[in-house]
Design a protein around this motif. Structure first.
Motif, mmCIF file in Angstrom:
data_model
loop_
_atom_site.group_PDB
_atom_site.id
_atom_site.type_symbol
_atom_site.label_atom_id
_atom_site.label_comp_id
_atom_site.label_asym_id
_atom_site.label_seq_id
_atom_site.Cartn_x
_atom_site.Cartn_y
_atom_site.Cartn_z
ATOM 1 N N GLN A 293 0.820 -1.211 0.000
ATOM 2 C CA GLN A 293 0.000 0.000 0.000
ATOM 3 C C GLN A 293 0.857 1.266 0.000
ATOM 4 O O GLN A 293 0.424 2.321 -0.421
ATOM 5 N N LYS B 28 -1.587 3.472 -4.784
ATOM 6 C CA LYS B 28 -0.574 3.334 -3.739
ATOM 7 C C LYS B 28 -0.030 4.706 -3.330
ATOM 8 O O LYS B 28 0.182 5.574 -4.174
ATOM 9 N N VAL C 201 -2.950 6.389 3.924
ATOM 10 C CA VAL C 201 -3.522 5.093 3.563
ATOM 11 C C VAL C 201 -4.746 4.770 4.410
ATOM 12 O O VAL C 201 -5.752 4.281 3.918
#
Length: 199
Positions: free
Chosen positions: A92, A124, A191
């Motif tokens: 990620q 990402k 994220v």
């Protein structure tokens, strides 16, 4: 009544899955593009991974200089390179770290990125770390690393440029280490979709 119960179950399930996504460890990969050892840029990549590991990430360093040279220029196949590219695809958070060559990143770094399939970095959070002698090259990761990530549809979130003066005996100064740690925290926040201080 049945509809209300089903809606309640669906809401609880979604909330449970959301917490599971937040609790699941993130994967972070750092790609070191320095052809030399020891390397200040590789050290920065390692420090970044250390900081991400402390935040609960599963981490991996890919040292491009140790990968089969023939495969990097597509003269042969390499399971090692295939595995490295797959690891990037499963992460990620993807960081690239390179010394400054010709006011940009290294050629060996570019070779590795050229092997990735289209959109391999889609969605990402991408981080660029670059080292150099001259402070005049401070914008290099802005126009170099960000464009490299965007070419594979990555999100070029954060970049850092560090000069040789910010190292002592090959080790980053406390101030530089703190900058790297902040980038790690910000990456996890991005994220996770969290606010500052919630990583």
């Amino acid at each position: 009544m049945a509809g209300t119960v089903n809606e309640t179950i669906a809401d609880v399930l979604e909330e449970t899955l959301a917490h599971a996504r937040l609790d699941a460890p993130l994967r972070a990969v750092a790609i070191s593009g320095s052809p030399r050892a020891p390397s200040k840029s590789k050290t920065l990549a390692e420090r970044l991974l250390d900081a991400l590991a402390k935040l609960g990430c599963e981490t991996r360093l890919i040292d491009v200089a140790t990968l089969p040279a023939g495969a990097l220029v597509v003269r042969e196949q390499s399971a090692e390179i295939d595995d490295a590219i797959a690891a990037v695809g499963q992460a990620q958070i993807v960081a690239a770290s390179s010394p400054t060559y010709r006011a940009l990143y290294t050629g060996v770094m570019k070779c590795f990125f050229d092997l990735m399939p289209p959109a391999h970095l889609a969605g990402k959070v991408c981080l660029g770390l670059q080292t150099g002698i001259a402070p005049q090259h401070a914008l290099s990761p802005e126009y170099g690393m960000r464009a490299l990530f965007a070419s594979l549809e990555g999100v070029p979130a954060l970049v850092l440029y560090a000069t040789d003066a910010e190292f002592s005996d090959g080790e980053p100064s406390d101030a530089l280490s703190e900058r790297v740690a902040r980038i790690a925290e910000q990456a996890v926040q991005l994220v996770r979709g969290l606010g500052p201080g919630e990583a």
